[in-house]
Design an enzyme around this catalytic site. Structure first.
Site, PDB file in Angstrom:
ATOM      1  N   GLU A   1       0.929  -1.233  -0.033  1.00  0.00           N
ATOM      2  CA  GLU A   1       0.026   0.021  -0.039  1.00  0.00           C
ATOM      3  C   GLU A   1       0.677   1.086   0.173  1.00  0.00           C
ATOM      4  O   GLU A   1       0.457   2.169   0.589  1.00  0.00           O
ATOM      5  CB  GLU A   1      -0.886  -0.074   1.232  1.00  0.00           C
ATOM      6  CG  GLU A   1      -1.920  -1.175   1.216  1.00  0.00           C
ATOM      7  CD  GLU A   1      -2.920  -1.150   2.293  1.00  0.00           C
ATOM      8  OE1 GLU A   1      -4.096  -1.336   2.120  1.00  0.00           O
ATOM      9  OE2 GLU A   1      -2.336  -1.168   3.417  1.00  0.00           O
TER      10      GLU A   1
HETATM   11  C1  ACM Z   1      -2.003  -5.325   4.282  1.00  0.00           C
HETATM   12  O1  ACM Z   1      -3.214  -5.763   4.784  1.00  0.00           O
HETATM   13  N1  ACM Z   1      -1.919  -4.108   3.787  1.00  0.00           N
HETATM   14  C2  ACM Z   1      -1.049  -6.146   4.220  1.00  0.00           C
END
Ligand code: ACM
Length: 487
Positions: free
Chosen positions: A299
């Protein structure tokens, strides 16, 4: 049939054999220090479970029951897996035998699950022959102690539960936007000044070096490796809030206690960035017993593809310089990762082409699919805590999936194992944590340990119901899902 979770490779019970009373039960260790140590652990666990003292002794009292614990190279499973074991409570003395310390320890967990309670007779041991070994060598839990901090005593309770269900990895997510939870000796400001925030506004703190040492020792005694994660290049606001030099404008960011993800980042071309990465990973490697460091990679939504790829290569190099092996979240597969980089799969919404390509380059996978293994997902739409972006995850969802066929095009033999995961944006207390972990953690345990042809939802449901009694006695909260007929 005894209620063993995860379901063993084989369980046979002699016809008509009645359970054995625990009165006078003793444990007899083989000659090595390992056998003696596991026998002492078994004594503590069985005494607590049975509510009577089960001592380690040289020999049984005449006529009283005994269990011998022996290392035996020929014991455990049909395929010789290092974690295999055999428990036999039909012979006199009874026995737990295994080729390794881990196998012996897992056998003790099975022996504990052969205890039953009879209203008239008290605590009894069921007669059975169990021959067992795991499907996967990597059976873990990712636990986020960055969004809300969980101190050592709660982490040790988690390890006890992991051990009971034959997990062998605790992956700690130590840093995120909301806090830096591990002492980093070359960067002491991080834990000191960036651990006073949390999602709940009341679960702050960090693990000192001494805490981390104690945690790894506690885990190792229970055959569990601690894999630490410093998440980069996204999820880094706890670092940029301390060091302005990690920001293009030279100004530290504001501290953060919110729920959003994907807004924070390191900046590749700044002179302070690579030294920061090398410092914190060098520190982490220096205190970590396990051969792996997890360096996140998830992310990093504000980074362009090329800058992200440069970071992934830098992170791989920086970990390699420490002598450790690297694990990253699935997003890293979009960069040209090294074949030795282990990828942790989590977001089932993603295009799978990069994972297939990474598998073709030789990468291995740990499976943590959000819609099955993310135990911070709500059980039901109106559940009082948890998230739902990956869907609702009821017990049966955590149970019914196969890691080997999860990503079309990633061969099953490139899957090293499974991690459940629990993110803590909405959880800050022991009660809340265990209410989300249990019973679903036991479902993931069975996915990780048991061969698919031995799994059976209806049968598992009844075994979970039998486990609840123990959880109540241990003061562990759990969600009484209507999918189980609780006693
Ligand atoms: C995640 O849940 N961002 C690894």
């Amino acid at each position: 049939m005894p209620s063993i979770i995860p379901q063993p490779e084989s369980v046979t019970t002699p016809a008509g054999a009645s359970p054995i009373h625990v009165d006078g039960l003793v444990l007899i260790a083989g000659p090595t220090a390992t056998e003696h140590r596991v026998a002492l652990q078994a004594s503590t666990l069985l005494s607590a479970d049975a509510g009577v003292t089960v001592p380690v002794a040289e020999a049984p009292e005449p006529g009283a029951p005994a269990v011998i614990l022996h290392l035996d190279a020929s014991a455990g499973s049909t395929d010789g897996h290092a974690d295999g074991y055999e428990v036999n409570t039909t012979t006199r003395p009874m026995s737990v035998r295994a080729a390794s310390a881990a196998g012996l320890f897992h056998g003790v967990q099975t022996l504990r699950q052969l205890l039953t309670r009879d209203a008239d007779r008290g605590v009894l041991i069921e007669q059975a022959v169990v021959v067992d070994a795991p499907r996967y060598s990597w059976r873990g839990l990712t636990l986020d102690i960055a969004r809300n901090f969980f101190p050592l005593d709660i982490l040790e309770d988690v390890i006890d539960v992991l051990a009971a269900y034959k997990f062998n990895v605790l992956h700690l997510h130590l840093t995120d936007d909301q806090g830096w939870r591990i002492e980093s000796p070359s960067r002491p400001e991080l834990a000191k000044f960036s651990s006073d925030t949390s999602n709940s506004g009341k679960a702050e703190g960090y693990l000192t070096l001494a805490d981390f040492r104690q945690l790894q020792d506690y885990a190792a005694e229970r055959c569990i490796s601690v894999i630490p994660e410093i998440d980069m290049p996204g999820h880094t606001n706890a670092a940029t809030a301390i060091y302005g030099e990690l920001r293009p404008d030279g100004q530290p960011t504001e501290k953060y206690e919110g729920m959003e993800v994907g807004f924070s980042q390191l900046t590749f071309d700044l002179p302070a960035t690579a030294p920061f990465i090398r410092d914190v990973l060098g520190d982490l490697a220096g205190i970590t017993d396990a051969p792996y460091l997890h360096v996140g990679g998830d992310e990093a939504l504000t980074l362009g593809k090329q800058e992200y790829a440069k970071f992934i290569t830098l992170l791989e190099e920086a970990v390699a310089e420490t002598g450790k092996k690297v694990i990253m979240w699935q997003e890293a597969a979009a960069a040209p990762t090294q074949p030795g980089t282990v990828l942790q799969y989590w977001d089932t919404r993603a295009d799978t082409a990069p994972f297939v390509a990474a598998a073709q380059r030789g990468s291995r996978f740990i499976m943590s699919p959000g819609n099955h293994a993310y135990l911070d997902m709500k059980y039901t739409a109106d559940y009082e805590r948890g998230q739902d972006w990956a869907g609702l995850v009821e017990l049966r969802d955590s149970y019914e999936w196969d890691p080997a066929t999860l990503i079309e095009g990633v061969p099953g033999d490139q899957v090293d194992g499974v991690e459940a995961a629990i993110w803590t944006e909405t959880l800050s207390t022991r009660e809340q944590l265990f209410d989300m972990l249990l019973p679903r953690l036991t479902a993931v345990a069975e996915v990780a340990w048991t061969a698919p042809e031995r799994k059976d939802w209806e049968d598992y449901r009844t075994r979970v119901a039998a486990a609840a009694d123990g959880w109540r006695r241990q003061g562990l909260t759990f969600h009484e899902t209507p999918q189980v007929d609780w006693n």
